[in-house]
Design an enzyme around this catalytic site. Structure first.
Site, short mmCIF file in Angstrom:
data_model
loop_
_atom_site.label_atom_id
_atom_site.label_comp_id
_atom_site.label_asym_id
_atom_site.label_seq_id
_atom_site.Cartn_x
_atom_site.Cartn_y
_atom_site.Cartn_z
N TYR A 1 40.24 46.36 35.47
CA TYR A 1 38.83 45.96 35.46
C TYR A 1 38.64 44.71 36.31
CZ TYR A 1 34.32 44.19 33.86
OH TYR A 1 33.04 43.69 33.83
N SER B 1 31.70 40.34 38.17
CA SER B 1 32.00 39.72 36.88
C SER B 1 32.61 38.35 37.15
CB SER B 1 33.00 40.58 36.10
OG SER B 1 33.53 39.89 34.98
#
Length: 254
Positions: free
Chosen positions: A151, A138
């Site tokens: 995350y 990400s």
């Protein structure tokens, strides 16, 4: 990674970016297997997308990964690409220990799920002449989002793991890629409801990814990383001296 004539497994391929990528890769002439936890959803995907195969898999369960990998290697020995798309994103408040259960669930799915999947298939992939592993990190691997600390941490770890996987497999036939999405308008954290324009439309993102793969662009500036233009402000923030600025901007936007 050439985009045709592969047999591809995509974990987390039952919705969002995973399903969209599966559909595009099938359209390019690949045989695609999508894996997910919900049997009824897999059956619906098979009905709606003739030629795509569904496999029940829970990447948070090491026994499930081991069972599915044995079955696929036996029944689909031509399998030569694995894409580890499965992941979860949840907000956390670190003021009290209450966040810990959420954090452990995220680590198990995003990080251990990726590592265990790679471990289950890497030896098999080395027997193929033109194989690939694609992990999914990400933009938040490079500048974390305050709302999602674990995350962001797992995606940073996936990036680090992928870097070394690429180094160690450099003497094999396995190409190691890392898909690095920006915020995309999927159901992850409700980004499909974003009206600010911060989240990139799914089709626009996948179209750009497929073009990068066709052009071999992932072998370029940051060899192995699949970077659309909209994620580069995160990917390059530290090296361009903008890290603190971007970190503050992300915190202010949530």
């Amino acid at each position: 990674m050439k985009t045709t004539e592969h047999t591809i497994l995509i974990t987390g391929g039952t919705s969002g970016l995973g399903l969209g990528l599966a559909q595009r890769l099938q359209a390019e002439g690949n045989s695609v297997i999508v894996a997910g936890r919900r049997r009824e959803l897999l059956a619906q995907i098979e009905r709606d997308n003739p030629g795509i195969t569904g496999v029940e898999l829970d990447v948070s369960d090491p026994e499930s990964i081991e069972r599915v990998s044995r079955e696929l290697i036996a029944t689909r020995p031509e399998l030569d690409v694995v894409i580890t798309m499965a992941g979860i994103m949840e907000p956390e408040d670190l003021h009290t220990p209450a966040f810990l259960e959420t954090a452990e669930r995220i680590v198990t799915t995003n990080l251990l799920g990726t590592i265990r999947t790679v471990a289950a298939f890497t030896e098999h992939l080395q027997s193929k002449p033109d194989a690939a592993v694609m992990t999914v990190s990400s933009g938040l691997a490079f500048v974390p989002l305050a709302q999602t600390p674990t995350y962001s941490a797992t995606k940073a770890a996936v990036h680090s793991f992928t870097e070394i996987l690429r180094v160690q497999l450099a003497d094999t036939s396995v190409e190691v890629l890392e898909l690095v999405p920006p915020a995309v308008a999927t159901t992850l954290m409700g980004q499909d409801e974003d009206t600010t324009g911060r989240a990139m439309p799914v089709d626009e993102y996948l179209d750009e990814v497929m073009q990068l793969l066709r052009d071999g662009a992932a072998r370029g500036e940051r060899g192995g990383e699949v970077l659309v233009e909209r994620v580069k402000f995160l990917r390059n923030a530290a090296v361009e001296g903008r890290y603190d600025q971007v970190l503050g901007m992300l915190a202010a936007s949530h």
